[in-house]
Motif scaffolding. Structure first.
Motif, PDB file in Angstrom:
ATOM      1  N   THR A 165       1.030  -1.163   0.048  1.00 17.59           N
ATOM      2  CA  THR A 165       0.005  -0.120   0.052  1.00 17.59           C
ATOM      3  C   THR A 165       0.896   1.427   0.046  1.00 17.59           C
ATOM      4  OG1 THR A 165      -1.847   1.142   0.845  1.00 17.59           O
ATOM      5  CG2 THR A 165      -0.330   0.120   2.502  1.00 17.59           C
ATOM      6  N   ALA A 166       0.336   2.330   0.164  1.00 17.09           N
ATOM      7  CA  ALA A 166       0.907   3.611   0.030  1.00 17.09           C
ATOM      8  C   ALA A 166       0.591   4.665   1.293  1.00 17.09           C
ATOM      9  CB  ALA A 166       0.631   4.296  -1.213  1.00 17.09           C
ATOM     10  N   SER A 167       1.389   5.670   1.079  1.00 13.87           N
ATOM     11  CA  SER A 167       1.149   6.660   2.127  1.00 13.87           C
ATOM     12  C   SER A 167      -0.060   7.448   1.901  1.00 13.87           C
ATOM     13  CB  SER A 167       2.417   7.780   2.012  1.00 13.87           C
ATOM     14  OG  SER A 167       2.226   8.459   1.107  1.00 13.87           O
ATOM     15  N   ILE A 168      -0.466   8.114   3.231  1.00 13.34           N
ATOM     16  CA  ILE A 168      -1.904   8.998   2.946  1.00 13.34           C
ATOM     17  C   ILE A 168      -1.535   9.995   1.969  1.00 13.34           C
ATOM     18  CG2 ILE A 168      -3.290  10.752   4.345  1.00 13.34           C
ATOM     19  CD1 ILE A 168      -2.456   8.902   6.942  1.00 13.34           C
ATOM     20  N   GLU A 169      -0.566  10.684   1.906  1.00 10.64           N
ATOM     21  CA  GLU A 169      -0.173  11.586   1.173  1.00 10.64           C
ATOM     22  C   GLU A 169      -0.215  11.401  -0.462  1.00 10.64           C
ATOM     23  OE1 GLU A 169       3.542  14.366  -0.535  1.00 10.64           O
ATOM     24  OE2 GLU A 169       3.504  13.985   1.723  1.00 10.64           O
ATOM     25  N   LEU A 170       0.080   9.934  -0.780  1.00 13.54           N
ATOM     26  CA  LEU A 170      -0.028   9.456  -2.062  1.00 13.54           C
ATOM     27  C   LEU A 170      -1.414   9.002  -2.388  1.00 13.54           C
ATOM     28  CD1 LEU A 170       3.332   7.317  -2.274  1.00 13.54           C
ATOM     29  CD2 LEU A 170       2.913   9.560  -3.654  1.00 13.54           C
ATOM     30  N   MET A 171      -1.943   8.613  -1.502  1.00  8.39           N
ATOM     31  CA  MET A 171      -3.463   8.005  -1.743  1.00  8.39           C
ATOM     32  C   MET A 171      -4.425   9.452  -1.829  1.00  8.39           C
ATOM     33  SD  MET A 171      -4.003   4.848   0.741  1.00  8.39           S
ATOM     34  CE  MET A 171      -3.933   5.657   2.428  1.00  8.39           C
ATOM     35  N   GLN A 173      -3.220  12.099  -3.232  1.00  4.87           N
ATOM     36  CA  GLN A 173      -3.105  12.390  -4.994  1.00  4.87           C
ATOM     37  C   GLN A 173      -3.858  11.548  -5.779  1.00  4.87           C
ATOM     38  OE1 GLN A 173       1.253  12.715  -6.362  1.00  4.87           O
ATOM     39  NE2 GLN A 173       1.739  13.055  -4.152  1.00  4.87           N
ATOM     40  N   MET A 174      -3.983  10.158  -5.491  1.00  8.40           N
ATOM     41  CA  MET A 174      -5.050   9.308  -6.268  1.00  8.40           C
ATOM     42  C   MET A 174      -6.456   9.329  -6.076  1.00  8.40           C
ATOM     43  SD  MET A 174      -2.908   5.505  -6.249  1.00  8.40           S
ATOM     44  CE  MET A 174      -2.473   5.429  -4.448  1.00  8.40           C
ATOM     45  N   CYS A 175      -6.866  10.275  -5.068  1.00 10.08           N
ATOM     46  CA  CYS A 175      -8.222  10.724  -4.501  1.00 10.08           C
ATOM     47  C   CYS A 175      -8.636   9.285  -4.082  1.00 10.08           C
ATOM     48  CB  CYS A 175      -9.031  10.871  -5.933  1.00 10.08           C
ATOM     49  SG  CYS A 175      -8.661  12.583  -6.494  1.00 10.08           S
ATOM     50  N   TRP A 176      -7.873   8.475  -3.213  1.00  6.76           N
ATOM     51  CA  TRP A 176      -8.402   7.259  -2.498  1.00  6.76           C
ATOM     52  C   TRP A 176      -8.596   7.516  -1.070  1.00  6.76           C
ATOM     53  CZ3 TRP A 176      -9.736   2.622  -4.094  1.00  6.76           C
ATOM     54  CH2 TRP A 176      -9.770   1.384  -3.222  1.00  6.76           C
ATOM     55  N   ILE A 177      -9.660   7.587  -0.576  1.00 10.47           N
ATOM     56  CA  ILE A 177      -9.901   7.787   0.764  1.00 10.47           C
ATOM     57  C   ILE A 177     -10.764   6.703   1.636  1.00 10.47           C
ATOM     58  CG2 ILE A 177     -10.457  10.264  -0.032  1.00 10.47           C
ATOM     59  CD1 ILE A 177     -13.457   9.394   0.259  1.00 10.47           C
ATOM     60  N   LYS A 178     -10.399   5.568   1.279  1.00 14.43           N
ATOM     61  CA  LYS A 178     -10.893   4.428   1.906  1.00 14.43           C
ATOM     62  C   LYS A 178     -10.041   3.834   2.859  1.00 14.43           C
ATOM     63  CE  LYS A 178     -13.568   2.978  -2.019  1.00 14.43           C
ATOM     64  NZ  LYS A 178     -13.840   1.803  -3.113  1.00 14.43           N
TER      65      LYS A 178
END
Length: 225
Positions: A165-171, A173-178
């Motif tokens: 998975t990724a960091s909150i910051e990168l998520m 950027q991907m508009c992933w909020i789950k």
């Protein structure tokens, strides 16, 4: 040579590693590596089909390295003996398929790779613990501590970061909020404090260069070295 790709979800997405989709392997040998960024799926139930796929992988010209994702059977995975390999701890699934464990720094072809598998299953409430979901999908305190200790030993300087998975910051950027959990927060800290050339991750089922240092992988197979 070192290549890297995203989730394989054996048997669903493993065929991207056959000779037709990954022609470069014809020039590789067992001293060359293909890294999978989690959700390997090859340690799930030891079914006949799964064992055939593991044998198929072991017969490739390259050596397969994988970090764990959230869709692994951790009861089975953790039964493998822990060994030391290229400066880090591993599970040898067989001589050609190797699990890169959490919080380790490996030296491959003179390059340093920091690995931190794991992720949170957003659908875990629809799964069955011990059958289709394992709480070990998220790192333990001891795994975080070992990661920090190994980074200290390497002066917080590596060449590549490999995660599922990724960091909150990168998520964001991907508009992933789950997802928003301690592992994502840990990766936020690494983005700030760790010196690295590039960070590769999977999990989100897409192929995106987020910037010049962070790449999401799924179907693509990229050469690192």
């Amino acid at each position: 040579m070192i290549y890297i790709t995203g989730d394989t979800h054996i048997p669903n997405d493993i065929k991207k590693l056959d000779e037709h989709n990954f022609e470069e392997q014809m020039k590789m040998n067992k001293n060359d590596y293909l890294i999978i960024c989690g959700d390997f799926g090859g340690i799930w139930n030891n079914s006949k089909e799964e064992l055939q796929w593991r044998k198929w992988l072991s017969e490739r010209k390259f050596t397969t390295l994988f970090i764990d994702g959230n869709h692994e059977n951790f009861d089975l995975l953790n039964k493998y003996e822990i060994k030391k390999w290229n400066s880090g701890k591993v599970h040898f699934i067989n001589e050609s398929v190797i699990h890169l464990m959490r919080g380790q720094v490996y030296i491959l072809d003179g390059l340093k790779f920091f690995t931190m598998g794991g992720a949170e299953s957003i659908d875990k409430y629809n799964r069955v613990e011990g059958k289709s979901w394992w709480k070990e999908e998220m790192p333990s305190k001891s795994e975080y501590d070992e990661a920090l200790d190994n980074l200290d030993k390497n002066n917080w300087n590596v060449d590549y970061v490999i995660t599922h998975t990724a960091s909150i910051e990168l998520m964001q950027q991907m508009c992933w909020i789950k997802e928003n959990n301690p592992l994502n927060s840990f990766f936020n800290m690494l983005q700030t404090d760790l010196n690295y050339k590039h960070w590769y991750f999977g999990h989100f089922h897409d192929d995106i260069d987020l910037d010049n240092k962070h790449t999401l992988l799924y179907e693509k197979i990229i050469r690192i070295k």
